[in-house]
Design an enzyme around this catalytic site. Structure first.
Site, PDB file in Angstrom:
ATOM      1  N   ASN A 208       0.845  -1.204   0.000  1.00 13.11           N
ATOM      2  CA  ASN A 208       0.000   0.000   0.000  1.00 13.11           C
ATOM      3  C   ASN A 208       0.877   1.250   0.000  1.00 13.11           C
ATOM      4  O   ASN A 208       2.117   1.152  -0.036  1.00 13.11           O
ATOM      5  CB  ASN A 208      -0.971  -0.015   1.190  1.00 13.11           C
ATOM      6  CG  ASN A 208      -0.232  -0.070   2.501  1.00 13.11           C
ATOM      7  OD1 ASN A 208       0.535   0.825   2.826  1.00 13.11           O
ATOM      8  ND2 ASN A 208      -0.423  -1.148   3.258  1.00 13.11           N
ATOM      9  N   ASP A 277      -4.176  -6.517   5.492  1.00 14.85           N
ATOM     10  CA  ASP A 277      -5.101  -7.440   6.158  1.00 14.85           C
ATOM     11  C   ASP A 277      -5.081  -8.821   5.503  1.00 14.85           C
ATOM     12  O   ASP A 277      -5.488  -9.803   6.103  1.00 14.85           O
ATOM     13  CB  ASP A 277      -6.533  -6.888   6.084  1.00 14.85           C
ATOM     14  CG  ASP A 277      -6.718  -5.693   7.015  1.00 14.85           C
ATOM     15  OD1 ASP A 277      -6.163  -5.734   8.123  1.00 14.85           O
ATOM     16  OD2 ASP A 277      -7.403  -4.729   6.619  1.00 14.85           O
ATOM     17  N   LYS A 287       7.639 -17.441 -11.477  1.00 18.63           N
ATOM     18  CA  LYS A 287       6.863 -16.272 -11.903  1.00 18.63           C
ATOM     19  C   LYS A 287       5.544 -16.733 -12.550  1.00 18.63           C
ATOM     20  O   LYS A 287       5.572 -17.619 -13.416  1.00 18.63           O
ATOM     21  CB  LYS A 287       7.687 -15.455 -12.897  1.00 18.63           C
ATOM     22  CG  LYS A 287       6.979 -14.221 -13.372  1.00 18.63           C
ATOM     23  CD  LYS A 287       7.793 -13.484 -14.410  1.00 18.63           C
ATOM     24  CE  LYS A 287       6.953 -12.380 -15.030  1.00 18.63           C
ATOM     25  NZ  LYS A 287       7.613 -11.759 -16.165  1.00 18.63           N
ATOM     26  N   LYS A 336     -13.153   0.415  15.743  1.00 21.19           N
ATOM     27  CA  LYS A 336     -11.799  -0.136  15.908  1.00 21.19           C
ATOM     28  C   LYS A 336     -11.237   0.160  17.297  1.00 21.19           C
ATOM     29  O   LYS A 336     -10.547  -0.668  17.895  1.00 21.19           O
ATOM     30  CB  LYS A 336     -10.849   0.428  14.832  1.00 21.19           C
ATOM     31  CG  LYS A 336     -11.102  -0.168  13.469  1.00 21.19           C
ATOM     32  CD  LYS A 336     -10.261   0.483  12.379  1.00 21.19           C
ATOM     33  CE  LYS A 336     -10.710  -0.016  11.012  1.00 21.19           C
ATOM     34  NZ  LYS A 336     -10.119   0.705   9.901  1.00 21.19           N
ATOM     35  N   LYS A 340     -10.274  -3.177  19.230  1.00 17.21           N
ATOM     36  CA  LYS A 340      -8.834  -3.441  19.357  1.00 17.21           C
ATOM     37  C   LYS A 340      -8.287  -2.973  20.702  1.00 17.21           C
ATOM     38  O   LYS A 340      -7.085  -2.978  20.924  1.00 17.21           O
ATOM     39  CB  LYS A 340      -8.083  -2.789  18.186  1.00 17.21           C
ATOM     40  CG  LYS A 340      -8.599  -3.254  16.814  1.00 17.21           C
ATOM     41  CD  LYS A 340      -7.661  -2.931  15.677  1.00 17.21           C
ATOM     42  CE  LYS A 340      -8.299  -3.254  14.336  1.00 17.21           C
ATOM     43  NZ  LYS A 340      -7.340  -3.468  13.259  1.00 17.21           N
TER      44      LYS A 340
END
Ligand code: PMT
Length: 398
Positions: A208, A277, A287, A336, A340
């Site tokens: 990301n 995630d 490959k 969250k 968490k």
């Protein structure tokens, strides 16, 4: 950090050409900077350069000047929150060690009670000379002094070896460290930062846009405050802050294991990373070849939720989590926070310009487990880290 008064002493060595960059960086950070040059230093860089960059009169080392400005050198000595001498020649180092105050710089150094940082710069043999080593030993033994290391490389005299002055950004890091009160001394802080990389085959991976800037800003600030910092970082291209225990990792699984290793001793866990995630369900040693026509699908399996796992066994640790959201920020962040077991969740809208991924600034809302919430204005990530650590510090004391 609020604006501080920084006195820069420049002595006569070729590394003086790097000193204007120190002034420039300190000014950008909002500090007041005044410069004292020795007369020899003016052979390398003009006082006008420093005057222009610092927007302050430059104090040049003329003996007559010292006599006339007895009050001035005391005023400068009192004004300074820190004195940094960069570059510091063997000559000036010896004068400081043996109490020779024959110019403006050495006189101010003797008169100030502020911390004094010395960034030596000289030829390798001059650095190794017994006289220099003895002088440095004397200065190191004084609580007021901190002697910065030198770098190795090609010197102006074409020798290769130790004795090069540190780069301006490294010197600025030392100055920041010296200016920061050690309010987190004895506190163990684990910080996760950056993206994770989930490999699919030898050439492809899932990741990301996290740059690591938010997490590294926490690491720099916590280390400057004297904390023992473990920075667990996914693949980033940032300079590792000075004085941190750096633990590079690649995947979410690696990050989980690294947190596990340091969690027992931790007092504070800051989860600024953006761990993936999911990971590709299987890794192909070969490959994966392009298929003619049609779609290609990849199956993913879940990664461990690091924050959730350690949140559930947190004990009296303080955990600060982040929420990167594009929609329904408040609802998702609060969910969250609860799930968490965070003490605080810092929610950033990743669709907003200059906030979230990659930027130097962030715009966040903070929700706390005891129901408080606050929106902070857009600010540098370094300032945001300081603001959040202020809160953590308060909680640690209560
Ligand atoms: O690195 P920068 O470029 O400076 O960008 C900063 C940032 C946008 C990455 C940062 O401010 C941020 O928001 N980090 C959290 C990103 C994220 O993964 O958010 P999330 O909403 O998916 O996760 C919530 C919390 O759980 C986060 O604290 C995250 O670290 C943690 N988490 C998430 C997934 C997972 N498998 N394990 C986790 O611990």
């Amino acid at each position: 950090m609020r604006s501080k008064n920084i006195l820069l002493g420049v002595t006569g060595g070729i590394a003086a050409y790097k000193a204007p960059a120190i002034v420039s960086q300190l000014k950008k950070m909002g500090h007041q900077v005044k410069v004292i040059m020795t007369e020899h230093a003016t052979e390398f860089v003009t006082p006008l350069t420093f005057q222009t960059m610092s927007q302050e009169a430059v104090h040049v080392d003329m003996f007559a000047h010292v006599v006339q400005t007895e009050v001035e050198h005391i005023a400068l000595a009192k004004w300074a929150d820190v004195l940094i001498i960069a570059p510091a020649t063997a000559n000036t180092i010896a004068k400081l060690a043996y109490g020779i105050a024959d110019n403006m710089l050495t006189t101010v150094a003797m008169a100030t009670t502020a911390p004094i940082l010395v960034a030596p710069a000289m030829n390798t043999q001059m650095l190794r000379a017994q006289s220099t080593q003895e002088a440095l030993k004397i200065l190191r033994s004084r609580e007021q002094y901190e002697i910065l290391p030198t770098a190795e490389g090609l010197l102006a005299c074409q020798d290769v070896g130790e004795g090069k002055m540190l780069e301006p950004e490294d010197i600025v890091d030392y100055i920041q460290m010296a200016l920061t009160k050690k309010t987190l001394a004895g506190v163990d802080v684990v910080i996760t930062a950056g993206p994770t990389k989930e490999r699919m085959d030898p050439v492809r991976f899932l990741s990301n846009h996290s740059s690591g800037k938010m997490g590294y800003a926490f690491a720099a600030e916590a280390a400057a405050r004297g904390a023992k910092v473990h920075l667990i970082s996914g693949p980033c291209h940032l300079k590792v802050p000075k004085g941190v225990d750096f633990i590079p990792v690649e995947s979410t699984e690696d990050m989980f294991n690294a947190v596990k290793e340091h969690f027992d001793d931790a007092d504070v866990l800051i989860k600024a990373a953006a761990p993936s995630d999911y990971k590709p369900k299987s890794y192909s040693e070969e490959k994966i070849k392009k298929r003619e026509g049609g779609l290609m699908s990849v199956e993913f399996s879940p990664n461990p939720d690091i924050a959730k796992h350690f949140g559930s066994i947190k004990g009296d640790r303080i955990i600060v989590g982040f929420a990167a959201e594009s929609h329904h920020m408040e609802d998702y962040a609060k969910k969250k926070l609860e799930e968490k077991h965070f003490n605080y969740i810092v929610a950033n809208n990743i669709t907003e310009a200059e906030a979230g991924f990659g930027s130097d600034t962030n715009h966040v809302r903070i929700f706390s487990a005891d129901g408080r919430e606050e929106e902070l204005p857009m600010m540098e990530k370094s300032t945001l880290a300081a603001v959040i650590l202020d809160r953590v510090e308060k909680d640690l004391k209560s």
